[in-house]
Design a protein around this motif. Structure first.
Motif, PDB file in Angstrom:
ATOM      1  N   VAL A   1      17.876  -8.543 -56.743  1.00 53.14           N
ATOM      2  CA  VAL A   1      18.891  -7.669 -57.353  1.00 53.14           C
ATOM      3  C   VAL A   1      19.679  -8.509 -58.356  1.00 53.14           C
ATOM      4  CG1 VAL A   1      20.805  -6.106 -56.939  1.00 53.14           C
ATOM      5  CG2 VAL A   1      19.029  -6.392 -55.193  1.00 53.14           C
ATOM      6  N   ILE A   2      19.446  -8.258 -59.625  1.00 58.26           N
ATOM      7  CA  ILE A   2      20.083  -9.034 -60.691  1.00 58.26           C
ATOM      8  C   ILE A   2      21.010  -8.119 -61.479  1.00 58.26           C
ATOM      9  CG2 ILE A   2      19.654 -10.433 -62.758  1.00 58.26           C
ATOM     10  CD1 ILE A   2      16.855 -10.995 -61.583  1.00 58.26           C
ATOM     11  N   PRO A   3      22.243  -8.543 -61.719  1.00 64.22           N
ATOM     12  CA  PRO A   3      23.164  -7.701 -62.495  1.00 64.22           C
ATOM     13  C   PRO A   3      22.580  -7.335 -63.853  1.00 64.22           C
ATOM     14  CG  PRO A   3      24.326  -9.546 -61.499  1.00 64.22           C
ATOM     15  CD  PRO A   3      22.879  -9.806 -61.289  1.00 64.22           C
ATOM     16  N   THR A   4      22.710  -6.090 -64.220  1.00 58.76           N
ATOM     17  CA  THR A   4      22.211  -5.632 -65.515  1.00 58.76           C
ATOM     18  C   THR A   4      23.219  -5.949 -66.608  1.00 58.76           C
ATOM     19  OG1 THR A   4      23.239  -3.458 -65.267  1.00 58.76           O
ATOM     20  CG2 THR A   4      21.015  -3.743 -64.347  1.00 58.76           C
TER      21      THR A   4
ATOM     22  N   SER B   1      26.158  -3.767 -59.709  1.00 66.54           N
ATOM     23  CA  SER B   1      26.867  -2.538 -59.364  1.00 66.54           C
ATOM     24  C   SER B   1      26.102  -1.781 -58.292  1.00 66.54           C
ATOM     25  CB  SER B   1      27.011  -1.660 -60.613  1.00 66.54           C
ATOM     26  OG  SER B   1      25.727  -1.258 -61.072  1.00 66.54           O
ATOM     27  N   GLN B   2      26.754  -0.777 -57.711  1.00 63.60           N
ATOM     28  CA  GLN B   2      26.100   0.021 -56.689  1.00 63.60           C
ATOM     29  C   GLN B   2      24.876   0.735 -57.242  1.00 63.60           C
ATOM     30  OE1 GLN B   2      26.965   0.024 -53.356  1.00 63.60           O
ATOM     31  NE2 GLN B   2      24.961   1.026 -53.212  1.00 63.60           N
ATOM     32  N   SER B   3      24.953   1.172 -58.494  1.00 64.33           N
ATOM     33  CA  SER B   3      23.806   1.862 -59.093  1.00 64.33           C
ATOM     34  C   SER B   3      22.616   0.911 -59.231  1.00 64.33           C
ATOM     35  CB  SER B   3      24.185   2.440 -60.457  1.00 64.33           C
ATOM     36  OG  SER B   3      24.582   1.409 -61.352  1.00 64.33           O
ATOM     37  N   THR B   4      22.905  -0.366 -59.544  1.00 62.15           N
ATOM     38  CA  THR B   4      21.821  -1.350 -59.635  1.00 62.15           C
ATOM     39  C   THR B   4      21.230  -1.606 -58.257  1.00 62.15           C
ATOM     40  OG1 THR B   4      22.860  -2.410 -61.546  1.00 62.15           O
ATOM     41  CG2 THR B   4      21.246  -3.710 -60.321  1.00 62.15           C
TER      42      THR B   4
END
Length: 705
Positions: free
Chosen positions: A256-259, A464-467
């Motif tokens: 999970v990498i921040p966009t 973020s939660q969406s990511t």
């Protein structure tokens, strides 16, 4: 009252110390690997010891009590790793209370009330009591402190009274265990024949010449091993290969990498925090409340990040600075000025030249060498390079860097005086002599007694939660679409972006897998009775910054030893057997001198001489300590040649060229005592092995934790 307070705080720790010493008595093998499945058992049984079933409710109650004691003593709850240790200690104590107690009771071993009093306040004080009741002025055990404590015991809180009762129980267990071990130790006996044999093994010497063809002279790729041969080898040597419970898995991770959008939103959050920090009436408290990683408000120059140091000279009181990036952490600072400390901080590097010994000539040589290095640096040579080449302590590999340190006695007096007496930064003009040798010193950051007021907000950039939801959905879809190991392997061939990881022979009490620190949930899934080889996890495991889908590839069972449990090891041994037969067949048809035999054999054959070797420590040059070959040489007559035979490390033909028998002794007591001592040292291990085997310990904790 100070002593009473100390005892109240430490009585539980003292009991733990005794318990740990008893637990160490258990350590030394796979005592906690004897676990089995739930076939035909009550699902509430966490284990069984010496025929006594341990129910999970009872075990968990003891764990909770131990956890409460830990929290009371440390002032904090245990971490997951510490909780695991607590459960281990509770289990070990059950083994002591049940399996060992049955052995003790069978011999009628006990500790009387009078003996306990003697251990606590009599003439034979137990070491743990001595440790706890020490006079702070003399540093020595003081019996009056014990008596004073016991007089006040009934007035103490119930919890402390119970802690003392547990401590005394541990003393009793330790004493009974010592009695039992001493009985076993005294039962050992060494005969005169055994002592004489040991003497001859160490003392008798012999010489030999040999042709040696090592196994490695034949390439492994030329030897084909059938599975039936491995099965046959395992069947013949089953006593050497014990079963164990393990699982092997393959898994794929979805990081999970921040966009980019996450980064923009995070940066907007940082800017808002910076504005709020600027007007916060209590900036240090505000920073603490809003930081993911808290740092002190008042920091020395040495503790300030390098990126901040470069701009520190431009800071104005009340100003907001940053953000400064360090990995995935961003920091903003509000500068509140400086404060002078009583101690100075400095950073320096050194090159230590130590004399070979304490003689005057060795010191003079070391000093001359140090002065020569100093002259090179003054002439333009690089300090760090010369430190790596010449430094004689652990700092050499870092170019001599000592880091930051204070003038608080952390360095030896002569060194500290020289360094803190130097103004500014740069190379000290003269070498510094200490008890360690001679130092060439360079100050890399000048001394300062200034601390900086920095209210720091440190925020970790996070997806973020969406990511998180998007990556989780990706992992979940993969799990649903690839429910078996076969489907997983097919998916890997199609999608080259997927990276397969593997972990072999995972123990059932493991808490980590490779770099996955908190992997207990994956381990429990792998050991679940309903998980078969080839199954996918059918769920997504969540780890820090990643999601995982796993597949079970193999399992081993302590009650069913299979070739796969030891395949690599057994394959290597069987290959050596086959190589040995092949080499022996070729050598057996050769004749002549050893040199002629080696020449006729061809590549790989080595002719060597060995002299003055013994059975106990003989080494056959390239062949090493081959016990089979040494035994053959020892048993041969001088002047005789052996036929080709397979040893531990290759195939040999040996000629015994000489022997020096061990001179007869009138008294073999030295060797008798030597064997007796070695046997006594292993007594604890042997007792442990015998008791645990007799207790038939079954450990099912992995089913619950």
């Amino acid at each position: 009252m100070a002593l009473i307070t100390k005892i109240r705080e430490k009585s539980g720790l003292a009991a733990a110390a005794i318990a740990i010493s008893l637990i160490l008595f258990l350590v030394g093998s796979d005592i906690f690997q004897g676990k089995s499945s739930f076939f035909g058992t009550n699902s509430q049984e966490v284990g069984e010891i010496a025929g006594e079933k341990i129910m999970i409710a009872d075990f968990q109650k003891k764990v909770e009590e131990a956890t409460a004691n830990y929290t009371a003593q440390t002032g904090k709850g245990p971490s997951e790793q510490e909780q695991q240790m607590i459960r281990e200690q509770v289990w070990n104590q059950l083994v002591l209370d049940i399996a060992y107690k049955k052995e003790f009771d069978a011999l009628g071993l006990q500790v009387s009330d009078e003996e306990l009093v003697d251990m606590v306040q009599g003439n034979n004080i137990h070491p743990s009591v001595r440790q706890q009741f020490t006079n702070p002025q003399t540093g020595q055990f003081d019996k009056t402190y014990v008596i004073q404590f016991l007089k006040n015991l009934k007035t103490m809180p119930a919890q402390q009274q119970q802690a003392w009762a547990n401590f005394e129980k541990s003393l009793v267990q330790d004493r009974i265990r010592s009695k039992y071990e001493n009985i076993m130790r005294l039962s050992n006996f060494v005969t005169s024949n055994e002592a004489q044999k040991e003497y001859q093994t160490q003392t008798a010497k012999f010489n030999a010449r040999l042709v040696h063809v090592p196994f490695y002279s034949i390439n492994d790729s030329t030897i084909k091993v059938e599975n039936s041969q491995l099965e046959e080898y395992l069947a013949k040597h089953k006593e050497q290969y014990k079963g164990y419970n393990s699982r092997s898995i393959q898994y794929v991770t979805f990081p999970v990498i921040p966009t980019k959008q996450d980064t923009v939103e995070f940066y907007n959050q940082i800017k808002k925090l910076a504005k709020d920090l600027a007007v916060a009436p209590n900036d240090s408290a505000f920073a603490m409340l809003n930081s993911d990683v808290r740092t002190p408000y008042l920091v020395s120059y040495s503790d300030i990040p390098e990126a901040v140091k470069t701009q520190l000279g431009t800071f104005q009181v009340g100003g907001i600075y940053g953000p400064f990036k360090n990995g995935l952490t961003y920091s903003i600072y509000k500068y509140g000025g400086v404060k002078k400390d009583t101690l100075f901080t400095i950073r320096a590097s050194h090159i230590l030249i130590s004399p070979a010994n304490k003689s005057d000539s060795a010191k003079a040589q070391a000093k001359t060498r140090a002065e020569g290095i100093l002259a090179q640096i003054k002439g333009g040579a690089n300090f760090e390079t010369l430190a790596q080449m010449n430094g004689m302590d652990g700092t050499a590999q870092n170019g001599g860097d000592l880091g930051y340190f204070k003038n608080n006695g952390g360095m030896v007096k002569q060194f500290e005086k020289a360094v803190f007496g130097f103004s500014g930064s740069g190379l000290l003009p003269s070498i510094v002599e200490t008890d360690f040798g001679y130092h060439i010193v360079k100050v890399t950051d000048p001394k300062t007694n200034i601390s900086y007021r920095l209210a720091a907000i440190n925020k970790n950039i996070a997806p973020s939660q969406s990511t998180l939801d998007r990556v989780y959905a990706q992992a979940d879809n993969f799990s649903n679409a690839n429910g078996t190991l076969g489907a997983f392997e097919a998916a890997l061939k199609k999608d080259k972006s997927l990276i397969m990881m593997r972990a072999d022979k995972i123990a059932e009490n493991a808490t980590s897998i490779n770099t996955l620190a908190n992997a207990r949930e994956i381990v429990r899934w792998a050991f679940d009775d309903n998980t078969a080889v080839g199954d996918g996890s059918h769920k997504v495991f969540e780890q820090e910054n990643q999601y995982i889908v796993a597949y079970l590839t193999a399992k081993s069972d302590k009650d069913k030893v299979k070739v796969d449990d030891y395949r690599d090891e057994i394959t290597s041994l069987v290959k050596n057997q086959l190589k040995g037969e092949k080499i022996k067949a070729k050598m057996s048809g050769l004749s002549g001198t050893l040199e002629q035999i080696a020449q006729k054999y061809g590549a790989g054959a080595i002719v060597e001489n060995v002299s003055n070797i013994s059975l106990s420590n003989g080494v056959l040059n390239t062949a090493g300590p081959d016990a089979t070959a040494l035994g053959r040489i020892s048993g041969m007559k001088v002047g005789k040649r052996s036929k080709a035979f397979v040893g531990d490390n290759g195939v040999y033909i040996i000629e015994k060229t000489g022997a020096t028998p061990a001179p007869a002794l009138a008294d073999y007591s030295v060797f008798k005592n030597q064997i007796q001592s070695m046997t006594s040292q292993r007594t604890s291990y042997y007792i442990n092995e015998a008791i645990k085997e007799n207790a038939n310990i079954v450990d099912r904790r992995n089913k619950f934790y």
